[in-house]
Scaffold this active site. Structure first.
Site, PDB file in Angstrom:
ATOM      1  N   ARG A  13     -40.685  29.241   6.346  1.00 45.81           N
ATOM      2  CA  ARG A  13     -42.027  29.105   5.764  1.00 45.81           C
ATOM      3  C   ARG A  13     -41.906  28.962   4.255  1.00 45.81           C
ATOM      4  O   ARG A  13     -41.175  29.730   3.617  1.00 45.81           O
ATOM      5  CB  ARG A  13     -42.894  30.337   6.047  1.00 45.81           C
ATOM      6  CG  ARG A  13     -43.180  30.642   7.482  1.00 45.81           C
ATOM      7  CD  ARG A  13     -43.861  29.543   8.222  1.00 45.81           C
ATOM      8  NE  ARG A  13     -45.219  29.236   7.754  1.00 45.81           N
ATOM      9  CZ  ARG A  13     -45.915  28.195   8.167  1.00 45.81           C
ATOM     10  NH1 ARG A  13     -45.386  27.330   9.020  1.00 45.81           N
ATOM     11  NH2 ARG A  13     -47.133  27.997   7.720  1.00 45.81           N
ATOM     12  N   HIS A  43     -29.338  28.671   1.343  1.00 41.61           N
ATOM     13  CA  HIS A  43     -29.694  27.269   1.560  1.00 41.61           C
ATOM     14  C   HIS A  43     -28.418  26.501   1.907  1.00 41.61           C
ATOM     15  O   HIS A  43     -27.396  26.660   1.225  1.00 41.61           O
ATOM     16  CB  HIS A  43     -30.336  26.691   0.296  1.00 41.61           C
ATOM     17  CG  HIS A  43     -30.759  25.276   0.460  1.00 41.61           C
ATOM     18  ND1 HIS A  43     -31.910  24.910   1.135  1.00 41.61           N
ATOM     19  CD2 HIS A  43     -30.171  24.122   0.079  1.00 41.61           C
ATOM     20  CE1 HIS A  43     -32.014  23.599   1.143  1.00 41.61           C
ATOM     21  NE2 HIS A  43     -30.970  23.091   0.509  1.00 41.61           N
ATOM     22  N   GLU A  92     -21.460  30.294   5.204  1.00 41.24           N
ATOM     23  CA  GLU A  92     -22.691  31.081   4.995  1.00 41.24           C
ATOM     24  C   GLU A  92     -22.465  32.518   5.430  1.00 41.24           C
ATOM     25  O   GLU A  92     -22.900  33.466   4.774  1.00 41.24           O
ATOM     26  CB  GLU A  92     -23.861  30.483   5.787  1.00 41.24           C
ATOM     27  CG  GLU A  92     -24.306  29.108   5.321  1.00 41.24           C
ATOM     28  CD  GLU A  92     -25.564  28.629   6.035  1.00 41.24           C
ATOM     29  OE1 GLU A  92     -26.497  29.430   6.216  1.00 41.24           O
ATOM     30  OE2 GLU A  92     -25.615  27.445   6.421  1.00 41.24           O
TER      31      GLU A  92
HETATM   32  C1  GAR Z   1     -28.860  28.404   8.054  1.00 43.40           C
HETATM   33  O1  GAR Z   1     -27.971  27.313   8.028  1.00 43.40           O
HETATM   34  C2  GAR Z   1     -29.598  28.515   6.750  1.00 43.40           C
HETATM   35  O2  GAR Z   1     -28.813  28.182   5.638  1.00 43.40           O
HETATM   36  C3  GAR Z   1     -30.711  27.527   6.944  1.00 43.40           C
HETATM   37  O3  GAR Z   1     -31.112  27.698   8.272  1.00 43.40           O
HETATM   38  C4  GAR Z   1     -30.003  28.145   9.043  1.00 43.40           C
HETATM   39  C5  GAR Z   1     -30.403  29.393   9.783  1.00 43.40           C
HETATM   40  O4  GAR Z   1     -29.426  29.748  10.715  1.00 43.40           O
HETATM   41  N1  GAR Z   1     -31.770  27.761   6.034  1.00 43.40           N
HETATM   42  C6  GAR Z   1     -32.563  26.805   5.540  1.00 43.40           C
HETATM   43  O5  GAR Z   1     -32.464  25.638   5.851  1.00 43.40           O
HETATM   44  C7  GAR Z   1     -33.609  27.296   4.564  1.00 43.40           C
HETATM   45  N2  GAR Z   1     -34.406  26.211   4.100  1.00 43.40           N
HETATM   46  P1  GAR Z   1     -29.376  31.214  11.317  1.00 43.40           P
HETATM   47  O6  GAR Z   1     -30.781  31.507  11.857  1.00 43.40           O
HETATM   48  O7  GAR Z   1     -28.387  31.125  12.417  1.00 43.40           O
HETATM   49  O8  GAR Z   1     -28.988  32.155  10.235  1.00 43.40           O
END
Ligand code: GAR
Length: 209
Positions: free
Chosen positions: A91, A109, A174
């Site tokens: 969001r 990110h 990450e």
């Molecule tokens: C992750 O790759 C995160 O960096 C990205 O969503 C994914 C969530 O994965 N976030 C974004 O794109 C924020 N704009 P997860 O639910 O397995 O942690």
């Protein structure tokens, strides 16, 4: 130790690594809550299985973004939350909410910011032909994906990569990066100050580092 809430919208793989890291002795934050804006988010069940309290504030139950955010903010304050950790929370937040949590809200990110803001970052990287890609943990500011950077990790882009292969390589980083970056901030060794991140060496009375 500050009490952190992890905000999710989906599967919560970063959330799981944060919960695990925070269990280590000496980790400078405790994960007190996992909150989702989507009732069906897979991460909620994973948080429950890990014994972390969960909450849902469903944005669809509110007439507009400000009303959703007021409910979200009230819930987080009621739970005594000190730090917000956005982990796949999809969001966009208004300046009101961002200012209310200024210096106390992190996001991860999936790109090396300031490149590739927004969504589909791995497709953006492949389209741009970059040979290095990665992920960024930053303080959240009103402008989307533009906050001061706490930490980054890089991966190579390989000749045969498609979006999924590249996403998987970044996600592995990450999972390393986010617990380390949260530790820096929760431990007061990385602080948002005058729109920049000040690190331990620059901070008065910093210990260690
Ligand atoms: C992750 O790759 C995160 O960096 C990205 O969503 C994914 C969530 O994965 N976030 C974004 O794109 C924020 N704009 P997860 O639910 O397995 O942690």
């Amino acid at each position: 130790n500050p009490k952190a809430a992890i905000l999710i919208s989906g599967r919560g793989s970063n959330m799981v690594t944060l919960i695990e890291a925070a269990r280590a002795p000496g980790y400078p934050a405790r994960i007190g809550l996992v909150l989702s804006n989507r009732p069906g988010a897979g991460g909620l069940a994973r948080a429950e299985a890990a014994g972390i309290p969960t909450a849902t504030v469903d944005h669809k139950e509110f007439p507009d973004r400000p009303a959703f955010e007021r409910a979200l903010d009230a819930r987080l304050r009621r739970e005594g939350i000190d730090l917000l950790v956005l982990a796949g929370f999809m969001r966009v937040l208004t300046p009101w909410f961002v200012e209310a949590w200024a210096g106390r809200m992190l996001n991860i990110h999936p790109s090396l910011l300031p490149l590739f803001r927004g969504t589909h970052t791995h497709a953006q990287a492949l389209a741009a032909g970059v040979r290095v890609h990665g992920c960024t943990v930053h303080f959240v500011v009103p402008e989307l994906d533009a906050g001061p950077i706490v930490a980054q990790a890089a991966v190579p882009v390989l000749p045969d990569d498609d979006e999924d292969a590249l996403a998987a390589r970044v996600l592995e980083q990450e999972h390393r990066l986010y617990p380390a970056a949260l530790a820096l901030v929760a431990g007061g060794r990385a602080v948002l100050r005058d729109g920049r991140v000040a690190f331990a060496a620059d901070l008065p009375r910093a210990e260690g580092a």
